[in-house]
Write a protein that holds these residues in place. Structure first.
Motif, PDB file in Angstrom:
ATOM      1  N   SER A 217       0.814  -1.219   0.000  1.00 44.94           N
ATOM      2  CA  SER A 217       0.000   0.000   0.000  1.00 44.94           C
ATOM      3  C   SER A 217       0.845   1.266   0.000  1.00 44.94           C
ATOM      4  N   GLU A 218       1.978   1.247   0.689  1.00 44.24           N
ATOM      5  CA  GLU A 218       2.833   2.434   0.724  1.00 44.24           C
ATOM      6  C   GLU A 218       3.450   2.695  -0.653  1.00 44.24           C
ATOM      7  N   ILE A 219       3.869   1.631  -1.330  1.00 46.47           N
ATOM      8  CA  ILE A 219       4.443   1.777  -2.666  1.00 46.47           C
ATOM      9  C   ILE A 219       3.405   2.326  -3.635  1.00 46.47           C
ATOM     10  N   VAL A 220       2.188   1.811  -3.561  1.00 47.34           N
ATOM     11  CA  VAL A 220       1.139   2.249  -4.497  1.00 47.34           C
ATOM     12  C   VAL A 220       0.867   3.743  -4.338  1.00 47.34           C
ATOM     13  N   ALA A 221       0.811   4.229  -3.100  1.00 52.97           N
ATOM     14  CA  ALA A 221       0.565   5.661  -2.868  1.00 52.97           C
ATOM     15  C   ALA A 221       1.758   6.494  -3.331  1.00 52.97           C
ATOM     16  N   TRP A 222       2.963   6.028  -3.021  1.00 57.90           N
ATOM     17  CA  TRP A 222       4.199   6.721  -3.447  1.00 57.90           C
ATOM     18  C   TRP A 222       4.318   6.732  -4.966  1.00 57.90           C
ATOM     19  N   GLU A 223       3.951   5.622  -5.602  1.00 58.78           N
ATOM     20  CA  GLU A 223       4.008   5.519  -7.060  1.00 58.78           C
ATOM     21  C   GLU A 223       3.204   6.636  -7.720  1.00 58.78           C
ATOM     22  N   GLN A 224       2.049   6.933  -7.191  1.00 60.27           N
ATOM     23  CA  GLN A 224       1.224   8.008  -7.735  1.00 60.27           C
ATOM     24  C   GLN A 224       1.895   9.364  -7.555  1.00 60.27           C
ATOM     25  N   ARG A 225       2.541   9.561  -6.413  1.00 59.15           N
ATOM     26  CA  ARG A 225       3.221  10.840  -6.178  1.00 59.15           C
ATOM     27  C   ARG A 225       4.387  11.029  -7.158  1.00 59.15           C
ATOM     28  N   VAL A 226       5.141   9.968  -7.406  1.00 55.06           N
ATOM     29  CA  VAL A 226       6.257  10.071  -8.347  1.00 55.06           C
ATOM     30  C   VAL A 226       5.730  10.268  -9.765  1.00 55.06           C
ATOM     31  N   ASN A 227       4.663   9.577 -10.096  1.00 56.72           N
ATOM     32  CA  ASN A 227       4.059   9.742 -11.414  1.00 56.72           C
ATOM     33  C   ASN A 227       3.676  11.197 -11.669  1.00 56.72           C
ATOM     34  N   GLU A 228       3.223  11.869 -10.640  1.00 56.99           N
ATOM     35  CA  GLU A 228       2.795  13.256 -10.782  1.00 56.99           C
ATOM     36  C   GLU A 228       3.959  14.222 -10.976  1.00 56.99           C
ATOM     37  N   ILE A 229       5.181  13.803 -10.676  1.00 59.51           N
ATOM     38  CA  ILE A 229       6.355  14.650 -10.905  1.00 59.51           C
ATOM     39  C   ILE A 229       6.528  14.924 -12.394  1.00 59.51           C
ATOM     40  N   GLY A 230       6.199  13.919 -13.210  1.00 55.26           N
ATOM     41  CA  GLY A 230       6.313  14.070 -14.653  1.00 55.26           C
ATOM     42  C   GLY A 230       7.721  13.823 -15.157  1.00 55.26           C
TER      43      GLY A 230
END
Length: 322
Positions: A217-230
């Motif tokens: 669950s922590e990776i999935v939430a972090w993955e979205q944050r990194v994705n938003e960096i672009g």
């Protein structure tokens, strides 16, 4: 999860700016694209073939065929390790170190880019083999797993490999459980790019990847944050234009050799550079231009690009002297 769309900018001064040779599905290129996003850089995007021959890339690289490659004028950087170091050198802020000291981040890359990446590759390729294009399968099998690769044997041990991956992703999940936004704190760092591209690869290329990742669950939430960096701001460029830019200028890499180099290298010495592992690749040869503890560079000339300076990392490559 959808990948961030590219947004293209106008007015880049092509001679002095980043030219990135890659193809969209490349996981190693995705690592660098995220790094470009962390620094919010403008860059020129040149799409290259997934497998050799690469006739509009290899004149720049002296025959080196791996993806990605970065070009700035007539200076060429092979291997993502070398590319990331040069980006940090030229664009120090925001730093790839994030909230941590820089030294151990490069050591971390030896785990993510070797042990962990090859584990992910085994799982993805073994599962995908029956439906993969044969030229791509043969190329990647030889490149990463040597002359005797056999993915049917890998499939037989797939549960063991997934168990190994599950443990190591569990370490990442635990690292993120402290409440930090990113791997090393509240600022994105190289550690995030090093981890993210593996998650991106698993999710997008392994049929069971999304379900497998859902337990973290922590990776999935972090993955979205990194994705938003672009990915920063890319602009399309043709391979022909990239070659003409290299031909129009001279390399700027200095002529210098570390006096403490164990190989007793000297500027102008004829050398060849090749990966440490048996990957079936031909060495890149030329005259030594630069060598320090981290990087080695040689000069090559040909009709398509004139004179270029080709840079490699020291770690992961062997130097052959004439």
């Amino acid at each position: 999860m959808k990948a961030n769309p590219y947004h293209y900018a106008k007015g880049i001064s092509f001679v002095n700016d980043i030219i990135f040779h890659h193809y969209p599905p490349s996981p190693v290129a995705e690592k660098v694209r995220v790094a470009l996003g962390i620094k919010q850089l403008n860059w020129c995007s040149v799409t290259i073939p997934r497998v050799p021959p690469k006739p509009l890339l290899m004149p720049l690289t002296g025959g080196f065929r791996r993806t990605p490659v970065m070009q700035i004028g007539a200076d060429v950087y092979c291997d993502s390790q070398c590319i990331l170091r040069e980006l940090q050198k030229r664009y120090p802020q925001p730093s790839f170190s994030g909230d941590a000291s820089p030294g151990m981040l490069w050591g971390l890359s030896r785990w993510t880019d070797d042990t962990l990446f090859k584990l992910c590759l085994k799982i993805v390729l073994a599962v995908a083999e029956p439906n993969m294009p044969q030229d791509l399968l043969k190329d990647r099998g030889r490149l990463y797993f040597g002359p005797h690769w056999d993915f049917s044997k890998v499939r037989a041990e797939l549960p063991q490999l997934v168990a190994q991956l599950r443990t190591q992703l569990g370490w990442m999940d635990q690292q993120l459980s402290s409440g930090n936004k990113y791997m090393l704190g509240d600022n994105a760092s190289l550690a995030d790019a090093l981890a993210y591209y593996l998650i991106w690869f698993i999710r997008g290329r392994w049929s069971e990847g999304p379900e497998f990742l859902s337990q973290f669950s922590e990776i999935v939430a972090w993955e979205q944050r990194v994705n938003e960096i672009g990915h920063g701001t890319p602009t399309d460029m043709s391979a022909e234009q990239a070659l003409s830019i290299a031909k129009a200028v001279e390399p700027t890499t200095p002529e210098s050799v570390d006096p403490n180099d164990p190989l007793k290298l000297e500027v102008g010495m004829q050398i060849s550079i090749a990966p440490n592992e048996d990957s079936g690749e031909q060495p890149v040869s030329g005259k030594l231009r630069f060598a320090d503890r981290e990087t080695i560079a040689l000069i090559q000339s040909n009709d398509q690009v004139g004179t270029v300076c080709i840079n490699f990392p020291r770690v992961g490559y062997r130097i052959i002297t004439a």
